[in-house]
Design a protein around this motif. Sequence first.
Motif: not given
Length: 136
Positions: A110-119
């Motif tokens: 998965v391309p890095w810009e498709n991940w999200w997590a607070y912090g």
Amino acid sequence: MPMVYIWMHEGKDAAYKRHIAEGIHAAMKDVLGVPNDTWDQFFNEIKPGNMIFDPNYFGVARSPDMIFIHFFFNTRPREMKERFFEAVADEVTRRSGLRREDLLMSITEVPWENWWAYGRTVDPTTGFDTRMTGQG
């Protein structure tokens, strides 16, 4: 921030699943360089009749204990993924007693810009979490 999904027949106890999880995590830390607090593993227990596979898949005898592990993480070099598969197989079978023949794995990158997590902080050069070690 790898996410891991594990499919297996229902009925295994929590300790068995914990051994599998610890084996996966050890391989992720060792080969992928993930931080120690990166635990995103989801066990999916399948009822009898809902996990259909050939008991001689690829000409190798598989048992009802067979598990399938699907990893989601950022793009990695081919050689790293090969080392990772072997490390997971080594760690999971050693810790849980699962036969190597009963382990199937795949990776979705998965391309890095498709991940999200607070912090989470991302190195804009590599696209990886800034806390990762090595090649990550």
